[in-house]
Scaffold this motif. Structure first.
Motif, PDB file in Angstrom:
ATOM      1  N   ALA A 147       6.313 -45.893  -2.367  1.00 37.86           N
ATOM      2  CA  ALA A 147       7.665 -45.411  -2.636  1.00 37.86           C
ATOM      3  C   ALA A 147       8.622 -45.816  -1.524  1.00 37.86           C
ATOM      4  CB  ALA A 147       7.658 -43.894  -2.803  1.00 37.86           C
ATOM      5  N   ALA A 148       8.091 -45.995  -0.313  1.00 37.16           N
ATOM      6  CA  ALA A 148       8.955 -46.336   0.819  1.00 37.16           C
ATOM      7  C   ALA A 148       9.223 -47.830   0.902  1.00 37.16           C
ATOM      8  CB  ALA A 148       8.326 -45.853   2.118  1.00 37.16           C
ATOM      9  N   VAL A 149       8.404 -48.643   0.225  1.00 34.32           N
ATOM     10  CA  VAL A 149       8.572 -50.082   0.351  1.00 34.32           C
ATOM     11  C   VAL A 149       8.804 -50.746  -1.009  1.00 34.32           C
ATOM     12  CG1 VAL A 149       7.344 -50.348   2.527  1.00 34.32           C
ATOM     13  CG2 VAL A 149       6.067 -50.404   0.401  1.00 34.32           C
ATOM     14  N   GLY A 150       9.415 -50.016  -1.935  1.00 33.33           N
ATOM     15  CA  GLY A 150       9.943 -50.647  -3.135  1.00 33.33           C
ATOM     16  C   GLY A 150       9.000 -50.799  -4.306  1.00 33.33           C
ATOM     17  N   ARG A 158      10.493 -39.342  -7.507  1.00 27.89           N
ATOM     18  CA  ARG A 158      11.711 -39.146  -6.710  1.00 27.89           C
ATOM     19  C   ARG A 158      12.946 -39.494  -7.525  1.00 27.89           C
ATOM     20  NH1 ARG A 158      10.632 -42.111  -1.144  1.00 27.89           N
ATOM     21  NH2 ARG A 158      12.799 -41.614  -0.777  1.00 27.89           N
ATOM     22  N   PHE A 192       7.753 -56.611   5.356  1.00 25.49           N
ATOM     23  CA  PHE A 192       8.973 -57.146   5.952  1.00 25.49           C
ATOM     24  C   PHE A 192       8.743 -58.143   7.089  1.00 25.49           C
ATOM     25  CE2 PHE A 192      10.311 -53.123   4.063  1.00 25.49           C
ATOM     26  CZ  PHE A 192      11.279 -53.612   3.218  1.00 25.49           C
ATOM     27  N   GLN A 215      15.878 -52.201   5.350  1.00 18.35           N
ATOM     28  CA  GLN A 215      14.859 -52.779   4.463  1.00 18.35           C
ATOM     29  C   GLN A 215      15.518 -53.523   3.310  1.00 18.35           C
ATOM     30  OE1 GLN A 215      12.460 -49.388   3.379  1.00 18.35           O
ATOM     31  NE2 GLN A 215      11.177 -49.577   5.195  1.00 18.35           N
ATOM     32  N   PRO A 269      16.108 -52.675 -10.662  1.00 17.52           N
ATOM     33  CA  PRO A 269      16.245 -52.146  -9.310  1.00 17.52           C
ATOM     34  C   PRO A 269      14.904 -52.031  -8.596  1.00 17.52           C
ATOM     35  CG  PRO A 269      16.648 -50.422 -10.939  1.00 17.52           C
ATOM     36  CD  PRO A 269      16.364 -51.673 -11.700  1.00 17.52           C
ATOM     37  N   VAL A 270      14.902 -52.387  -7.311  1.00 25.51           N
ATOM     38  CA  VAL A 270      13.749 -52.164  -6.442  1.00 25.51           C
ATOM     39  C   VAL A 270      14.224 -51.224  -5.350  1.00 25.51           C
ATOM     40  CG1 VAL A 270      12.169 -53.210  -4.796  1.00 25.51           C
ATOM     41  CG2 VAL A 270      12.689 -54.384  -6.918  1.00 25.51           C
ATOM     42  N   ARG A 271      13.533 -50.099  -5.180  1.00 25.87           N
ATOM     43  CA  ARG A 271      14.046 -49.058  -4.297  1.00 25.87           C
ATOM     44  C   ARG A 271      13.409 -49.127  -2.914  1.00 25.87           C
ATOM     45  NH1 ARG A 271      13.800 -46.516  -9.486  1.00 25.87           N
ATOM     46  NH2 ARG A 271      11.608 -46.093  -9.149  1.00 25.87           N
ATOM     47  N   PHE A 272      14.259 -49.274  -1.902  1.00 22.01           N
ATOM     48  CA  PHE A 272      13.811 -49.214  -0.511  1.00 22.01           C
ATOM     49  C   PHE A 272      14.457 -48.020   0.158  1.00 22.01           C
ATOM     50  CE2 PHE A 272      13.445 -53.787  -1.434  1.00 22.01           C
ATOM     51  CZ  PHE A 272      12.115 -53.982  -1.099  1.00 22.01           C
ATOM     52  N   ASP A 273      13.727 -47.410   1.096  1.00 25.85           N
ATOM     53  CA  ASP A 273      14.240 -46.212   1.760  1.00 25.85           C
ATOM     54  C   ASP A 273      15.423 -46.498   2.674  1.00 25.85           C
ATOM     55  OD1 ASP A 273      12.636 -44.404   0.622  1.00 25.85           O
ATOM     56  OD2 ASP A 273      11.331 -44.045   2.344  1.00 25.85           O
ATOM     57  N   SER A 316       7.370 -49.238  -7.562  1.00 22.15           N
ATOM     58  CA  SER A 316       7.672 -48.101  -8.437  1.00 22.15           C
ATOM     59  C   SER A 316       6.389 -47.444  -8.920  1.00 22.15           C
ATOM     60  CB  SER A 316       8.512 -48.564  -9.636  1.00 22.15           C
ATOM     61  OG  SER A 316       9.739 -49.030  -9.183  1.00 22.15           O
ATOM     62  N   LEU A 376       5.676 -65.034   1.569  1.00 19.25           N
ATOM     63  CA  LEU A 376       6.323 -64.043   0.710  1.00 19.25           C
ATOM     64  C   LEU A 376       5.370 -63.646  -0.418  1.00 19.25           C
ATOM     65  CD1 LEU A 376       9.045 -62.571   0.328  1.00 19.25           C
ATOM     66  CD2 LEU A 376       9.695 -64.378  -1.248  1.00 19.25           C
ATOM     67  N   ASP A 391      21.347 -46.337  -6.704  1.00 17.96           N
ATOM     68  CA  ASP A 391      20.399 -46.598  -7.787  1.00 17.96           C
ATOM     69  C   ASP A 391      20.989 -46.140  -9.129  1.00 17.96           C
ATOM     70  OD1 ASP A 391      18.107 -47.148  -9.175  1.00 17.96           O
ATOM     71  OD2 ASP A 391      17.013 -45.379  -8.490  1.00 17.96           O
ATOM     72  N   LEU A 429       5.784 -57.426  -3.970  1.00 13.90           N
ATOM     73  CA  LEU A 429       5.671 -56.084  -3.391  1.00 13.90           C
ATOM     74  C   LEU A 429       4.358 -55.427  -3.781  1.00 13.90           C
ATOM     75  CD1 LEU A 429       9.318 -54.813  -3.855  1.00 13.90           C
ATOM     76  CD2 LEU A 429       8.150 -55.267  -1.708  1.00 13.90           C
ATOM     77  N   LEU A 483      15.964 -37.084  -8.408  1.00 10.00           N
ATOM     78  CA  LEU A 483      17.343 -37.338  -7.988  1.00 10.00           C
ATOM     79  C   LEU A 483      18.285 -37.255  -9.181  1.00 10.00           C
ATOM     80  CD1 LEU A 483      16.851 -40.186  -5.374  1.00 10.00           C
ATOM     81  CD2 LEU A 483      17.712 -37.897  -4.946  1.00 10.00           C
ATOM     82  N   ARG A 489      13.285 -61.720  -1.356  1.00  7.79           N
ATOM     83  CA  ARG A 489      12.467 -60.866  -2.179  1.00  7.79           C
ATOM     84  C   ARG A 489      13.268 -60.310  -3.351  1.00  7.79           C
ATOM     85  NH1 ARG A 489       7.730 -58.823  -1.289  1.00  7.79           N
ATOM     86  NH2 ARG A 489       7.407 -59.019   0.921  1.00  7.79           N
ATOM     87  N   PRO A 541      17.314 -45.184  -3.066  1.00  7.63           N
ATOM     88  CA  PRO A 541      17.242 -44.149  -4.099  1.00  7.63           C
ATOM     89  C   PRO A 541      18.483 -43.265  -4.012  1.00  7.63           C
ATOM     90  CG  PRO A 541      15.231 -44.192  -2.766  1.00  7.63           C
ATOM     91  CD  PRO A 541      16.223 -45.072  -2.087  1.00  7.63           C
ATOM     92  N   GLY A 542      18.955 -42.789  -5.150  1.00  3.12           N
ATOM     93  CA  GLY A 542      20.110 -41.901  -5.134  1.00  3.12           C
ATOM     94  C   GLY A 542      21.336 -42.541  -5.748  1.00  3.12           C
TER      95      GLY A 542
END
Lengths: 317, 214
Positions: B160-163, B172, B72, A218, A210-214, B165, B80, A198, B83, B176, A227, A194-195
């Motif tokens: 949100a932490a693992v992709g 977030r 992961f 990751q 886009p797929v957002r990972f922290d 939406s 697989l 992105d 998500l 941003l 993936r 993110p940011g």
């Protein structure tokens, strides 16, 4: 009723818990942390980054004007900043020493040295969502966390800079030859953080998904595991990561630009002038160049530093 | 505020994703949790041990850790999953541990004398569970199960932490871009509040309907 029974077996239950932790969870965690390519690979350059020599030669400000923010920093004896601790080359925490190594971490130390004579920095991390709010309510004195200067943000905070301009790149699986130009990303699933990355991707290729990972790790794992088709991040991050993981590779594609600035409180314009003067000095006396070579330059395999960006050249800075 | 309307579509789709995640994960948690609970009170020793092991391991691990493992670590083992379904699986398996304990305590709340009476007239274990224990136990479980549903909806924010939406992730991104943290997170809070107030209302109505007149 089970209650009396439960009370009687309580010590046994605790033993069982301990055994579970030892027998089940610990090996599972160990397996999770195993990354074969890295264990076998060469020594990781980004773990040896140390910006110390650049900090040693940093200037100390003289006759600084008195401003509310500077007074707070001096009373505290420490610069409190919002930073990053998981970006190799920019701010990566060494779990053994607790030190944060990288370009942004070094900039924060240099700024602290300029303001109070010693590089004493307290870094708050994990708060990219709240950077503007933390500056507005003075939780932090400055934000140095790959913070892209944008007009929207400039409404709420002051930016000194840009102090670094990075461009976005694209990484793909090592055996994937289907992504050659930026437009090949249209319709593809692309990992980003993110940011800045992105935003740059969606601006350049609106049709990409886009797929957002922290975390950087990751993004890399998602790409390796198929993936996502590609991973977009700034070129320094991609080169650093592809150097240690040979199942992914960086392409030649370069696009967008993210100008990083030092975020400062809006209500203290005099403080912004002090920080701009600080940037002007370290760019002029070679400290900036030295810091770049010790941090981002190491990621890029010992590259020489480019010319520093022109201060105030971005709308909002 | 105008930025809020410009991003209305993304925020709305995040909200819908959060609801979908909850609607998919919660039934999974209910089914898995009920199976685990039956195992935990079953007369078969190994089933009891296995279910207890599951509850002790899953309930004592942070949800984020479980999600990261599924997203992961499973692909490295050759599996697989998309998500969205990874998150559903993680949330469902996590909440199942709580559902299991809730059902078990609900069953324990049924007077043991009734079970003994049922046994005495020769009802098999399966019918003791379906005809005697569950109908009475479910009444006591409406509120705690509603709480687990709320926690499942809130837990989906870790997507949100693992992709994924979902609402938090879209919020977030909105923040941003627009640099409006207060507006952004108030919007998210309103979304979660709406979901959870609806759940609360639903459980209250349900509880009133199934209340036992003693």
């Amino acid at each position: 009723m089970a209650t009396p029974q439960c009370a009687a077996v309580w010590p046994r239950r605790r033993l069982l818990r301990a055994a579970l932790v030892a027998a089940g969870v610990a090996p599972a965690l160990a397996a999770c942390g195993r990354r074969p390519a890295e264990v076998a690979g060469p020594k990781l350059d980004y773990t040896t980054i140390d910006q110390g020599p650049a900090i040693d030669r940093g200037p100390v400000g003289v006759d600084l004007p008195d401003t509310p923010t500077l007074r707070r920093i001096r009373e505290r004896g420490t610069l409190v900043q919002s930073g990053v601790h998981t970006f190799p080359g920019f701010g990566l925490e060494n779990p053994r020493t607790g030190n944060i190594a990288g370009f942004d971490a070094g900039m924060a130390q240099l700024l602290a040295k300029y303001l109070i004579g010693r590089p004493s920095v307290d870094t708050l991390v994990g708060s990219a969502d709240a950077r503007e709010a933390m500056l507005q309510n003075h939780t932090v004195d400055a934000v140095l966390s790959t913070y892209t200067i944008t007009a929207n943000r400039a409404r709420l905070v002051n930016f000194a800079g840009p102090y670094l301009v990075v461009r976005s790149g694209v990484a793909v699986a090592a055996d994937d030859t289907g992504i050659r130009t930026l437009q090949d990303l249209a319709g593809q699933v692309v990992a980003v953080q993110p940011g800045a990355a992105d935003e740059a991707l969606r601006k350049a290729v609106p049709a990409a998904r886009p797929v957002r990972f922290d975390q950087i790790t990751q993004c890399a794992a998602a790409l390796r595991q198929g993936r996502v088709r590609a991973w977009s991040a700034n070129t320094a991050i991609l080169l650093g990561r592809t150097a240690v993981d040979h199942r992914i590779r960086a392409t030649d594609i370069v696009f967008g630009r993210s100008p990083f600035g030092i975020g400062l409180p809006k209500d203290d314009p005099a403080f912004k002038q002090i920080v701009v003067e600080f940037l002007r000095q370290i760019m002029a006396d070679g400290t900036w160049r030295r810091l770049w070579e010790l941090t981002v330059g190491v990621l890029l395999g010992g590259a020489t530093a480019p010319a520093p960006p022109e201060l105030g050249s971005e709308p909002g800075s | 505020m105008s930025a809020l309307f410009e991003h209305g579509d993304e925020l709305w789709s995040g909200f819908v994703t959060t609801i979908l995640l909850t609607l998919c994960a919660y039934p999974l948690a209910l089914v898995l949790g009920a199976v685990l609970a039956v195992c935990r009170i079953s007369p078969v020793g190994p089933l009891r041990v296995a279910a207890r092991l599951y509850v002790d391991v899953v309930r004592n691990a942070p949800l984020l850790l479980i999600l990261v493992m599924i997203v992961f670590a499973l692909p490295d083992a050759g599996l697989l999953i998309s998500l969205f379904w990874s998150l559903v699986l993680g949330l469902g398996c996590y909440s199942a541990a709580y559902v299991c304990e809730t059902i078990r305590s609900g069953i324990r709340a049924v007077d043991r004398g009734q079970v003994e009476a049922a046994r005495a007239i020769g009802l098999p274990f399966r019918r003791v569970v379906t005809d005697l224990l569950l109908p009475q136990a479910l009444r006591a479980m409406v509120q705690p199960l509603g709480t687990i549903l709320i926690n499942t909806a809130l837990g989906s924010a870790l997507g949100a932490a693992v992709g994924v939406s979902e609402l938090t992730s879209e919020t977030r991104t909105f923040n941003l871009e627009s640099a409006e943290p207060v507006a952004a997170f108030l919007t998210a809070a309103v979304g979660y509040l709406a979901i959870n107030l609806a759940v609360g209302l639903g459980t209250r109505l349900l509880e009133r309907r199934v209340r036992m007149r003693r």
